[in-house]
Motif scaffolding. Structure first.
Motif, mmCIF file in Angstrom:
data_model
loop_
_atom_site.group_PDB
_atom_site.id
_atom_site.type_symbol
_atom_site.label_atom_id
_atom_site.label_comp_id
_atom_site.label_asym_id
_atom_site.label_seq_id
_atom_site.Cartn_x
_atom_site.Cartn_y
_atom_site.Cartn_z
ATOM 1 N N UNK A 241 34.150 -7.121 24.547
ATOM 2 C CA UNK A 241 33.518 -6.040 25.317
ATOM 3 C C UNK A 241 33.152 -4.879 24.394
ATOM 4 N N UNK A 242 34.109 -4.459 23.551
ATOM 5 C CA UNK A 242 33.843 -3.381 22.596
ATOM 6 C C UNK A 242 32.680 -3.744 21.675
ATOM 7 N N UNK A 243 32.682 -4.976 21.173
ATOM 8 C CA UNK A 243 31.648 -5.406 20.239
ATOM 9 C C UNK A 243 30.266 -5.387 20.890
ATOM 10 N N UNK A 244 30.163 -5.915 22.103
ATOM 11 C CA UNK A 244 28.873 -5.956 22.796
ATOM 12 C C UNK A 244 28.396 -4.556 23.177
ATOM 13 N N UNK A 245 29.321 -3.710 23.606
ATOM 14 C CA UNK A 245 28.961 -2.328 23.958
ATOM 15 C C UNK A 245 28.444 -1.594 22.731
ATOM 16 N N UNK A 246 29.122 -1.770 21.597
ATOM 17 C CA UNK A 246 28.677 -1.125 20.363
ATOM 18 C C UNK A 246 27.314 -1.647 19.913
ATOM 19 N N UNK A 247 27.086 -2.935 20.075
ATOM 20 C CA UNK A 247 25.796 -3.491 19.692
ATOM 21 C C UNK A 247 24.672 -2.865 20.524
ATOM 22 N N UNK A 248 24.922 -2.694 21.809
ATOM 23 C CA UNK A 248 23.938 -2.068 22.696
ATOM 24 C C UNK A 248 23.731 -0.599 22.339
ATOM 25 N N UNK A 249 24.833 0.118 22.119
ATOM 26 C CA UNK A 249 24.748 1.544 21.767
ATOM 27 C C UNK A 249 23.960 1.731 20.465
ATOM 28 N N UNK A 250 24.261 0.923 19.473
ATOM 29 C CA UNK A 250 23.595 1.044 18.172
ATOM 30 C C UNK A 250 22.116 0.683 18.268
ATOM 31 N N UNK A 251 21.783 -0.295 19.102
ATOM 32 C CA UNK A 251 20.375 -0.658 19.281
ATOM 33 C C UNK A 251 19.597 0.504 19.903
ATOM 34 N N UNK A 252 20.171 1.119 20.938
ATOM 35 C CA UNK A 252 19.527 2.271 21.579
ATOM 36 C C UNK A 252 19.432 3.434 20.607
ATOM 37 N N UNK A 253 20.518 3.682 19.860
ATOM 38 C CA UNK A 253 20.533 4.765 18.873
ATOM 39 C C UNK A 253 19.487 4.541 17.793
ATOM 40 N N UNK A 254 19.360 3.286 17.346
ATOM 41 C CA UNK A 254 18.341 2.967 16.342
ATOM 42 C C UNK A 254 16.946 3.285 16.873
ATOM 43 N N UNK A 255 16.654 2.879 18.107
ATOM 44 C CA UNK A 255 15.350 3.118 18.701
ATOM 45 C C UNK A 255 15.033 4.611 18.765
ATOM 46 N N UNK A 256 16.030 5.412 19.160
ATOM 47 C CA UNK A 256 15.841 6.863 19.262
ATOM 48 C C UNK A 256 15.586 7.480 17.896
ATOM 49 N N UNK A 257 16.420 7.123 16.921
ATOM 50 C CA UNK A 257 16.276 7.680 15.573
ATOM 51 C C UNK A 257 14.971 7.222 14.936
ATOM 52 N N UNK A 258 14.588 5.963 15.172
ATOM 53 C CA UNK A 258 13.345 5.436 14.595
ATOM 54 C C UNK A 258 12.133 6.223 15.096
ATOM 55 N N UNK A 259 12.080 6.484 16.397
ATOM 56 C CA UNK A 259 10.943 7.230 16.964
ATOM 57 C C UNK A 259 10.847 8.630 16.374
ATOM 58 N N UNK A 260 11.999 9.274 16.196
ATOM 59 C CA UNK A 260 11.991 10.621 15.624
ATOM 60 C C UNK A 260 11.670 10.585 14.137
ATOM 61 N N UNK A 261 12.182 9.559 13.435
ATOM 62 C CA UNK A 261 11.977 9.465 11.988
ATOM 63 C C UNK A 261 10.515 9.205 11.653
ATOM 64 N N UNK A 262 9.856 8.351 12.430
ATOM 65 C CA UNK A 262 8.456 8.013 12.162
ATOM 66 C C UNK A 262 7.563 9.251 12.252
ATOM 67 N N UNK A 263 7.885 10.151 13.165
ATOM 68 C CA UNK A 263 7.082 11.359 13.313
ATOM 69 C C UNK A 263 7.177 12.265 12.100
ATOM 70 N N UNK A 264 8.304 12.168 11.362
ATOM 71 C CA UNK A 264 8.514 13.029 10.190
ATOM 72 C C UNK A 264 8.259 12.315 8.873
ATOM 73 N N UNK A 265 8.038 11.014 8.923
ATOM 74 C CA UNK A 265 7.845 10.248 7.696
ATOM 75 C C UNK A 265 6.510 10.600 7.045
ATOM 76 N N UNK A 266 6.544 10.955 5.761
ATOM 77 C CA UNK A 266 5.350 11.424 5.056
ATOM 78 C C UNK A 266 4.961 10.530 3.884
ATOM 79 N N UNK A 267 5.705 9.478 3.630
ATOM 80 C CA UNK A 267 5.386 8.522 2.555
ATOM 81 C C UNK A 267 5.135 9.232 1.235
ATOM 82 N N UNK A 268 6.084 10.072 0.829
ATOM 83 C CA UNK A 268 5.895 10.869 -0.391
ATOM 84 C C UNK A 268 5.688 10.035 -1.630
ATOM 85 N N UNK A 269 6.252 8.834 -1.648
ATOM 86 C CA UNK A 269 6.187 8.020 -2.863
ATOM 87 C C UNK A 269 4.824 7.460 -3.182
ATOM 88 N N UNK A 270 3.912 7.450 -2.222
ATOM 89 C CA UNK A 270 2.584 6.857 -2.465
ATOM 90 C C UNK A 270 1.771 7.719 -3.411
#
Length: 270
Positions: A241-270
């Motif tokens: 139960x703990x493992x599955x709950x954490x997998x779900x939480x981390x997936x949702x957290x990843x989606x949230x962070x990804x959406x915010x990160x993409x808006x700020x990503x500037x590809x400085x290395x190019x």
């Protein structure tokens, strides 16, 4: 159906590319084999000494635990941090964003390839360690089919948790440019709290509580505890139960962070 076939082709291609790249550095593979053998011996020696001095646990359990920890870690390890952060900082991450499929698919292929290679390279040490442990009455695993089945499910979940954690930490590189310290800190925390460095039997009660609540245990120690048969039915259910709950939480957290990160990503290395 078409998307599935395409995804399989991408995964297969990434795995093949990983193998081609790594086989260019055969000396590195030899170093991995030696390092794994030394790690098993070192960890067993340290905790056997601790067990004797504190009277906690038995020697056979500790030896069996660490042999299995090393083996299971080859299945659940995530190597995203080794290339994901670099891709973001040097601008190559932009290439992934314009492709018609998620970059996670390529990262997944690299991880699967890396784990397959590490498993193959570890097999001689694994077989040798089991032979030594059996010869000295230090091997307590009877390979119960039911427990192995449960452990395989736990290993798959554990890999997913590791993969999500690795990608979440990677996305921090969009905001934080000096990631070496964070990367090392993450690896150290994961190693300690996953049970790789410290078995739960040596933890105080408050330590065991933290160990069981956080996600790291389910990436490594929990599958091993299942194989060893040292968890009762209630603990098995609670662990999954703990493992599955954490997998779900981390997936949702990843989606949230990804959406915010993409808006700020500037590809400085190019």
């Amino acid at each position: 159906m078409k998307d599935r076939k395409q995804n399989k082709k991408i995964l297969s291609k990434e795995i093949q590319m990983y193998f081609k790249k790594e086989f260019q550095y055969k000396g590195q593979m030899i170093a991995w084999i030696i390092a794994d053998a030394i790690k098993i011996i070192g960890l067993c020696f340290i905790w056997l000494a601790a067990s004797n001095s504190r009277g906690i646990g038995d020697q056979a359990y500790i030896v069996s635990y660490y042999i299995l920890i090393m083996f299971v870690s080859k299945f659940t390890s995530d190597y995203t941090l080794e290339h994901g952060i670099r891709n973001i900082l040097d601008g190559k991450f932009s290439n992934f964003l314009v492709k018609p499929y998620s970059y996670l698919l390529e990262y997944l292929g690299t991880n699967i390839g890396g784990n397959i290679l590490r498993i193959i390279l570890f097999l001689p040490s694994f077989i040798g360690a089991i032979y030594f442990a059996k010869a000295n009455n230090l091997w307590i695993v009877d390979f119960n089919p039911y427990l192995i089945f449960l452990s395989l499910i736990a290993i798959i979940i554990g890999f997913c948790i590791s993969f999500l954690l690795g990608n979440i930490v990677c996305l921090l590189a969009v905001k934080i440019k000096e990631m070496d310290g964070i990367r090392i800190l993450y690896y150290n925390i994961a190693s300690i709290l996953s049970g790789e460095f410290i078995p739960s039997i040596f933890l105080p009660e408050i330590g065991k509580f933290v160990f069981e609540v956080l996600p790291f245990r389910y990436t490594l120690s929990f599958p091993v505890e299942l194989i060893l048969g040292r968890v009762n039915d209630y603990e098995k259910k609670l662990g999954f139960i703990f493992a599955l709950v954490w997998m779900l939480i981390l997936f949702i957290l990843y989606k949230i962070i990804y959406k915010k990160a993409i808006k700020k990503y500037e590809a400085e290395g190019i």
